[in-house]
Motif scaffolding. Structure first.
Motif, PDB file in Angstrom:
ATOM      1  N   GLY A  26       0.802  -1.215   0.000  1.00 59.33           N
ATOM      2  CA  GLY A  26       0.000   0.000   0.000  1.00 59.33           C
ATOM      3  C   GLY A  26       0.835   1.264   0.000  1.00 59.33           C
ATOM      4  O   GLY A  26       0.517   2.236  -0.706  1.00 59.33           O
ATOM      5  N   ARG A  39      -7.366   3.265   5.269  1.00 62.01           N
ATOM      6  CA  ARG A  39      -7.599   1.916   5.784  1.00 62.01           C
ATOM      7  C   ARG A  39      -8.706   1.891   6.821  1.00 62.01           C
ATOM      8  O   ARG A  39      -9.426   0.900   6.969  1.00 62.01           O
ATOM      9  CB  ARG A  39      -6.325   1.316   6.366  1.00 62.01           C
ATOM     10  N   CYS A 179     -12.443   1.648  14.615  1.00 63.62           N
ATOM     11  CA  CYS A 179     -12.075   2.185  13.308  1.00 63.62           C
ATOM     12  C   CYS A 179     -12.743   3.519  13.000  1.00 63.62           C
ATOM     13  O   CYS A 179     -12.354   4.193  12.034  1.00 63.62           O
ATOM     14  CB  CYS A 179     -12.419   1.174  12.217  1.00 63.62           C
ATOM     15  N   LEU A 218      -4.433  -3.016   0.717  1.00 64.77           N
ATOM     16  CA  LEU A 218      -5.423  -2.352   1.567  1.00 64.77           C
ATOM     17  C   LEU A 218      -6.508  -3.340   1.992  1.00 64.77           C
ATOM     18  O   LEU A 218      -6.928  -3.346   3.164  1.00 64.77           O
ATOM     19  CB  LEU A 218      -6.035  -1.170   0.816  1.00 64.77           C
ATOM     20  N   VAL A 221      -5.135  -5.594   4.720  1.00 61.81           N
ATOM     21  CA  VAL A 221      -4.977  -4.871   5.981  1.00 61.81           C
ATOM     22  C   VAL A 221      -6.328  -4.689   6.669  1.00 61.81           C
ATOM     23  O   VAL A 221      -6.447  -4.851   7.897  1.00 61.81           O
ATOM     24  CB  VAL A 221      -4.307  -3.506   5.723  1.00 61.81           C
ATOM     25  N   VAL A 222      -7.356  -4.349   5.893  1.00 59.08           N
ATOM     26  CA  VAL A 222      -8.671  -4.074   6.470  1.00 59.08           C
ATOM     27  C   VAL A 222      -9.344  -5.358   6.934  1.00 59.08           C
ATOM     28  O   VAL A 222      -9.795  -5.467   8.083  1.00 59.08           O
ATOM     29  CB  VAL A 222      -9.555  -3.338   5.447  1.00 59.08           C
ATOM     30  N   THR A 226      -7.102  -6.129  10.339  1.00 60.76           N
ATOM     31  CA  THR A 226      -7.868  -5.348  11.311  1.00 60.76           C
ATOM     32  C   THR A 226      -9.079  -6.110  11.837  1.00 60.76           C
ATOM     33  O   THR A 226      -9.190  -6.350  13.039  1.00 60.76           O
ATOM     34  CB  THR A 226      -8.326  -4.012  10.696  1.00 60.76           C
TER      35      THR A 226
END
Length: 341
Positions: A26, A39, A179, A218, A221-222, A226
């Motif tokens: 990213g 993100r 978030c 991305l 990561v999301v 996460t």
């Protein structure tokens, strides 16, 4: 900690170790503060619309969001964008473990066994070895990116405590609502530091070959880093003392350094490998110990909003349950706190 919870911790280790490769992808296309804002922004809107707010005190939700979301990722992404090797960042960021333990002792009254203290001390010694190696690269290329990563680790530690103090009965919901906190502050940082055109230019070329790779990073990561990883981590933090859960994060560099070597062809120096080995040995020593019951406090000093989680007393003082009052599921079952929600 039950075997099931240890396996959950190792799953988080795997997800977060590979997460550094996704972050690298990213940052090859997006500026760091904008990428950090992006993100969280892609998650914040659906969370606000469809997920009920968790039944937790707002102050601990904000502490979780500011520490874990804003401080950690702003400084981590800035460090990576300024020359911090990806695999090494996965190691230095685990400074969150000793930071979390110290904050847990100071702020929550948790106590540690001698073996845990020794393990954390060894891990810190490994960090010092890494710092010595980075000094050879100079301040701009070595020490400054490492210092930024250490600040990110401190932010993660405060986020850990916020998650633990929230005592959420639904850790996934708490993770999702975390978030919502970072996007606006991170985007304002991007506007001021990176300029208003930086994020716009990156989005305008998002569907080029390089941009598509960044979007794939991305997505990882999301979704995995996460939602899945942080959700499982919050679950463990709600069930166990911070000093018991935090050492798991020291295993992330095993995956991070290996993945960076395979995918990015990063070649760690001999001193870095020695430091990493010392950190891992300290981690294993810390995991072999069991956290002690927090020291009792006077009623005037106790915080009425921070009750012990269900099953906490039974884990550290099993003798408190009388023989005439067996556990609902039988005298030989695990405490309720060890079960999944």
């Amino acid at each position: 900690m039950s075997t099931r919870h240890r396996l959950i911790g190792l799953t988080v280790v795997l997800l977060w170790g590979v997460n550094f490769i996704a972050i690298h992808a990213g940052l090859e296309h997006f500026p760091p503060f904008f990428f950090a804002a992006l993100r969280f922004a892609v998650m914040a809107v659906p969370v606000i619309l469809f997920v009920p707010f968790p039944d937790v005190p707002v102050r601990w939700w904000l502490l979780y969001g500011v520490g874990f979301g804003i401080i950690q990722f702003a400084f981590l992404f800035l460090a990576l964008a300024n020359g911090m090797p990806t695999g090494l960042a996965s190691l230095v960021l685990q400074s969150s473990a000793p930071f979390t333990v110290v904050l847990g002792v100071v702020l929550l009254g948790e106590r540690m066994t001698r073996r845990q203290v020794a393990g954390i001390a060894v891990a810190i010694g490994g960090m010092v070895v890494i710092a010595i190696d980075r000094m050879q690269a100079g301040a701009g290329a070595g020490i400054i990116p490492m210092a930024l990563t250490l600040i990110a680790g401190l932010g993660w530690a405060f986020g850990n405590l916020g998650s633990r103090l929230a005592r959420s009965d639904n850790p996934m919901r708490l993770t999702l609502w975390m978030c919502v906190v970072p996007p606006i502050p991170l985007y304002l940082m991007s506007l001021v530091i990176e300029g208003p055109a930086a994020g716009y230019d990156a989005m305008a070329t998002a569907f080029t070959p390089d941009g598509l790779v960044a979007l794939a990073g991305l997505a990882y990561v999301v979704l995995l880093g996460t939602i899945v990883g942080s959700g499982l981590w919050s679950y463990l933090m709600s069930k166990h003392p911070a000093s018991t859960v935090a050492p798991f994060s020291l295993l992330v560099p095993v995956v991070g350094i290996t993945a960076s070597w395979i995918a990015l062809h990063e070649q760690p120096s001999l001193l870095q490998l020695i430091g990493a080995a010392i950190v891992i040995v300290g981690c294993l020593a810390g995991l072999m110990g069991s956290a002690r019951k927090p020291a009792p406090v006077k009623d005037s000093q106790a915080c009425p909003t921070l009750p012990e989680p269900p099953g906490h007393a039974s884990r550290f003082a099993p003798g408190r349950r009388s023989r005439q009052q067996p556990a609902p599921d039988g005298p030989h079952r695990e405490p309720v706190a060890a079960k999944a929600p």
